[in-house]
Scaffold this motif. Structure first.
Motif, PDB file in Angstrom:
ATOM      1  N   ILE A   1       0.838  -1.200   0.000  1.00 46.09           N
ATOM      2  CA  ILE A   1       0.000   0.000   0.000  1.00 46.09           C
ATOM      3  C   ILE A   1       0.874   1.251   0.000  1.00 46.09           C
ATOM      4  CG2 ILE A   1      -1.711   1.327   1.321  1.00 46.09           C
ATOM      5  CD1 ILE A   1      -2.789  -1.361   2.364  1.00 46.09           C
ATOM      6  N   ALA A   2       1.936   1.237   0.806  1.00 52.84           N
ATOM      7  CA  ALA A   2       2.843   2.381   0.886  1.00 52.84           C
ATOM      8  C   ALA A   2       3.475   2.670  -0.473  1.00 52.84           C
ATOM      9  CB  ALA A   2       3.931   2.118   1.927  1.00 52.84           C
ATOM     10  N   LYS A   3       3.837   1.609  -1.184  1.00 57.91           N
ATOM     11  CA  LYS A   3       4.443   1.774  -2.508  1.00 57.91           C
ATOM     12  C   LYS A   3       3.450   2.389  -3.490  1.00 57.91           C
ATOM     13  CE  LYS A   3       7.313  -0.767  -5.808  1.00 57.91           C
ATOM     14  NZ  LYS A   3       7.899  -2.078  -6.174  1.00 57.91           N
ATOM     15  N   GLU A   4       2.170   2.029  -3.351  1.00 57.65           N
ATOM     16  CA  GLU A   4       1.128   2.570  -4.226  1.00 57.65           C
ATOM     17  C   GLU A   4       1.005   4.090  -4.064  1.00 57.65           C
ATOM     18  OE1 GLU A   4      -2.496   0.367  -3.340  1.00 57.65           O
ATOM     19  OE2 GLU A   4      -2.452  -0.400  -5.398  1.00 57.65           O
ATOM     20  N   TYR A   5       1.085   4.568  -2.841  1.00 55.91           N
ATOM     21  CA  TYR A   5       0.885   5.997  -2.569  1.00 55.91           C
ATOM     22  C   TYR A   5       2.178   6.798  -2.653  1.00 55.91           C
ATOM     23  CZ  TYR A   5      -3.952   5.139  -1.292  1.00 55.91           C
ATOM     24  OH  TYR A   5      -5.283   4.805  -1.326  1.00 55.91           O
ATOM     25  N   GLY A   6       3.319   6.141  -2.478  1.00 60.93           N
ATOM     26  CA  GLY A   6       4.594   6.844  -2.542  1.00 60.93           C
ATOM     27  C   GLY A   6       4.804   7.748  -1.327  1.00 60.93           C
ATOM     28  N   LYS A   7       5.916   8.470  -1.322  1.00 62.81           N
ATOM     29  CA  LYS A   7       6.211   9.392  -0.220  1.00 62.81           C
ATOM     30  C   LYS A   7       5.243  10.578  -0.273  1.00 62.81           C
ATOM     31  CE  LYS A   7       9.721   7.091   1.378  1.00 62.81           C
ATOM     32  NZ  LYS A   7       9.629   6.377   2.677  1.00 62.81           N
ATOM     33  N   ASP A   8       4.604  10.855   0.853  1.00 58.86           N
ATOM     34  CA  ASP A   8       3.569  11.889   0.879  1.00 58.86           C
ATOM     35  C   ASP A   8       3.510  12.485   2.287  1.00 58.86           C
ATOM     36  OD1 ASP A   8       1.116  13.322   1.024  1.00 58.86           O
ATOM     37  OD2 ASP A   8       0.242  12.091  -0.565  1.00 58.86           O
ATOM     38  N   TYR A   9       4.099  13.645   2.455  1.00 61.87           N
ATOM     39  CA  TYR A   9       4.180  14.280   3.771  1.00 61.87           C
ATOM     40  C   TYR A   9       2.798  14.527   4.371  1.00 61.87           C
ATOM     41  CZ  TYR A   9       5.047  17.869   7.315  1.00 61.87           C
ATOM     42  OH  TYR A   9       5.070  18.578   8.495  1.00 61.87           O
ATOM     43  N   ASN A  10       1.908  15.163   3.625  1.00 62.77           N
ATOM     44  CA  ASN A  10       0.593  15.526   4.159  1.00 62.77           C
ATOM     45  C   ASN A  10      -0.226  14.304   4.553  1.00 62.77           C
ATOM     46  OD1 ASN A  10       0.974  18.328   3.860  1.00 62.77           O
ATOM     47  ND2 ASN A  10       0.355  18.257   1.715  1.00 62.77           N
ATOM     48  N   LEU A  11      -0.162  13.264   3.725  1.00 61.19           N
ATOM     49  CA  LEU A  11      -0.901  12.045   4.032  1.00 61.19           C
ATOM     50  C   LEU A  11      -0.318  11.358   5.268  1.00 61.19           C
ATOM     51  CD1 LEU A  11      -3.104  10.030   3.310  1.00 61.19           C
ATOM     52  CD2 LEU A  11      -1.520   8.950   1.696  1.00 61.19           C
ATOM     53  N   ALA A  12       1.005  11.361   5.383  1.00 61.01           N
ATOM     54  CA  ALA A  12       1.651  10.747   6.552  1.00 61.01           C
ATOM     55  C   ALA A  12       1.230  11.458   7.839  1.00 61.01           C
ATOM     56  CB  ALA A  12       3.167  10.793   6.397  1.00 61.01           C
ATOM     57  N   ILE A  13       1.162  12.780   7.784  1.00 60.36           N
ATOM     58  CA  ILE A  13       0.750  13.559   8.962  1.00 60.36           C
ATOM     59  C   ILE A  13      -0.656  13.156   9.403  1.00 60.36           C
ATOM     60  CG2 ILE A  13       0.061  15.864   9.726  1.00 60.36           C
ATOM     61  CD1 ILE A  13       3.057  15.521   9.778  1.00 60.36           C
ATOM     62  N   GLU A  14      -1.579  13.027   8.452  1.00 62.47           N
ATOM     63  CA  GLU A  14      -2.956  12.671   8.779  1.00 62.47           C
ATOM     64  C   GLU A  14      -3.069  11.223   9.248  1.00 62.47           C
ATOM     65  OE1 GLU A  14      -5.241  14.903   9.076  1.00 62.47           O
ATOM     66  OE2 GLU A  14      -3.816  16.411   8.358  1.00 62.47           O
ATOM     67  N   LEU A  15      -2.313  10.334   8.643  1.00 66.48           N
ATOM     68  CA  LEU A  15      -2.329   8.927   9.056  1.00 66.48           C
ATOM     69  C   LEU A  15      -1.839   8.784  10.497  1.00 66.48           C
ATOM     70  CD1 LEU A  15      -0.940   7.237   5.827  1.00 66.48           C
ATOM     71  CD2 LEU A  15      -3.155   6.712   6.871  1.00 66.48           C
ATOM     72  N   TRP A  16      -0.799   9.532  10.835  1.00 65.63           N
ATOM     73  CA  TRP A  16      -0.237   9.427  12.188  1.00 65.63           C
ATOM     74  C   TRP A  16      -1.243   9.869  13.249  1.00 65.63           C
ATOM     75  CZ3 TRP A  16       3.770   7.053  14.331  1.00 65.63           C
ATOM     76  CH2 TRP A  16       4.113   7.397  15.645  1.00 65.63           C
ATOM     77  N   LYS A  17      -2.115  10.789  12.916  1.00 66.00           N
ATOM     78  CA  LYS A  17      -3.100  11.285  13.880  1.00 66.00           C
ATOM     79  C   LYS A  17      -4.120  10.220  14.274  1.00 66.00           C
ATOM     80  CE  LYS A  17      -2.924  16.092  12.209  1.00 66.00           C
ATOM     81  NZ  LYS A  17      -3.705  17.165  11.521  1.00 66.00           N
ATOM     82  N   GLU A  18      -4.302   9.216  13.419  1.00 66.63           N
ATOM     83  CA  GLU A  18      -5.300   8.177  13.668  1.00 66.63           C
ATOM     84  C   GLU A  18      -4.790   7.171  14.708  1.00 66.63           C
ATOM     85  OE1 GLU A  18      -8.314   8.015  12.203  1.00 66.63           O
ATOM     86  OE2 GLU A  18      -7.993   9.766  10.916  1.00 66.63           O
ATOM     87  N   ASN A  19      -5.630   6.822  15.654  1.00 68.84           N
ATOM     88  CA  ASN A  19      -5.261   5.808  16.649  1.00 68.84           C
ATOM     89  C   ASN A  19      -5.599   4.420  16.100  1.00 68.84           C
ATOM     90  OD1 ASN A  19      -4.392   4.525  18.937  1.00 68.84           O
ATOM     91  ND2 ASN A  19      -6.070   5.217  20.242  1.00 68.84           N
ATOM     92  N   ILE A  20      -5.009   4.134  14.960  1.00 69.86           N
ATOM     93  CA  ILE A  20      -5.232   2.868  14.251  1.00 69.86           C
ATOM     94  C   ILE A  20      -3.861   2.288  13.918  1.00 69.86           C
ATOM     95  CG2 ILE A  20      -6.182   1.789  12.161  1.00 69.86           C
ATOM     96  CD1 ILE A  20      -8.196   4.103  12.033  1.00 69.86           C
ATOM     97  N   ARG A  21      -3.642   1.051  14.268  1.00 71.59           N
ATOM     98  CA  ARG A  21      -2.321   0.429  14.074  1.00 71.59           C
ATOM     99  C   ARG A  21      -1.808   0.615  12.654  1.00 71.59           C
ATOM    100  NH1 ARG A  21      -1.104  -4.498  11.780  1.00 71.59           N
ATOM    101  NH2 ARG A  21       1.010  -5.258  12.216  1.00 71.59           N
ATOM    102  N   GLU A  22      -2.624   0.245  11.691  1.00 73.16           N
ATOM    103  CA  GLU A  22      -2.177   0.265  10.303  1.00 73.16           C
ATOM    104  C   GLU A  22      -1.888   1.679   9.800  1.00 73.16           C
ATOM    105  OE1 GLU A  22      -3.782  -3.589  11.217  1.00 73.16           O
ATOM    106  OE2 GLU A  22      -4.574  -1.576  11.555  1.00 73.16           O
ATOM    107  N   CYS A  23      -2.647   2.648  10.288  1.00 73.24           N
ATOM    108  CA  CYS A  23      -2.398   4.043   9.900  1.00 73.24           C
ATOM    109  C   CYS A  23      -1.048   4.516  10.439  1.00 73.24           C
ATOM    110  CB  CYS A  23      -3.509   4.949  10.422  1.00 73.24           C
ATOM    111  SG  CYS A  23      -5.080   4.804   9.531  1.00 73.24           S
ATOM    112  N   LYS A  24      -0.751   4.179  11.693  1.00 72.94           N
ATOM    113  CA  LYS A  24       0.522   4.570  12.290  1.00 72.94           C
ATOM    114  C   LYS A  24       1.689   3.980  11.509  1.00 72.94           C
ATOM    115  CE  LYS A  24      -0.828   6.614  16.270  1.00 72.94           C
ATOM    116  NZ  LYS A  24      -0.648   8.063  16.503  1.00 72.94           N
TER     117      LYS A  24
END
Length: 206
Positions: A49-72
């Motif tokens: 999945i990470a390879k599909e989306y590539g490096k993405d600062y804004n998306l990483a910031i939002e994913l980290w905010k989620e209290n979900i294992r896979e998002c972190k």
């Protein structure tokens, strides 16, 4: 949040629901890995999945905010190391929920920071267990790559390792021994340094 980032976040979270592994999720809960949501998705799929989306600062910031294992975990995979400002590094290290995320941050992201050595050495003396574990894991990765350390930095690492080996937390001690093992495998007589510094310790890593 930009609409594009919001759409990506929704797509990712929807895909997690389709890939849920209940057995793995329950096993992690039994081992004490607490998350608000844990879909039990394996690392190979998360890497895909990470390879599909590539490096993405804004998306990483939002994913980290989620209290979900896979998002972190996904956040650690798609955050561009070169774009991590010190305040974001400090925020993320302070918000590590458990050992798994500490290890993912070290392996996927923090070892690639320009100032990785200084961050890691600082974290060795932290009050929070997961910060300490992350610090030793970052150093283990740097040692494995034969990154050069000054005499002062080596002495700081050795001093902290000597103090931390008596820690009651098994995971902390394991991370210390792993870092020491990697250090001893480096070129340039590092194993001799360990033998001298830890001759009175019961360690089978030399």
């Amino acid at each position: 949040m930009e609409q594009d980032t919001q759409d990506k976040l929704k797509q990712i979270k929807a895909s997690f629901r389709l890939q849920m592994n209940g057995v793995a999720s329950q096993s992690m809960r039994d081992k004490g890995l607490g998350y608000k949501i844990n879909w039990g998705i394996g690392l190979p799929l998360l890497k895909f999945i990470a390879k599909e989306y590539g490096k993405d600062y804004n998306l990483a910031i939002e994913l980290w905010k989620e209290n979900i294992r896979e998002c972190k975990i996904l956040a650690t995979m798609i955050m561009p190391p070169s774009e991590m400002e010190p305040d974001i590094v400090d925020l993320w290290i302070s918000q590590i929920p458990n050992q798994e995320i500490a290890e993912m941050l070290a392996f996927n992201l923090f070892q690639y920071l320009d100032d990785a050595k200084n961050y890691a050495l600082r974290w060795l003396a932290a009050d929070k267990v997961n910060e300490v574990i992350c610090g030793y894991n970052v150093l283990a990765r740097l040692f494995a790559k034969n990154v050069e350390f000054s005499e002062r930095e080596i002495n700081e690492f050795i001093d902290q390792a000597q103090a931390t080996l008596s820690d009651e937390n098994v995971s902390v001690r394991h991370s210390v021994v792993n870092a020491l093992t990697r250090f001893g495998q480096m070129d340039g007589g590092h194993n001799k340094i360990l033998k001298s510094a830890f001759k009175s310790y019961d360690l089978d890593i030399f």
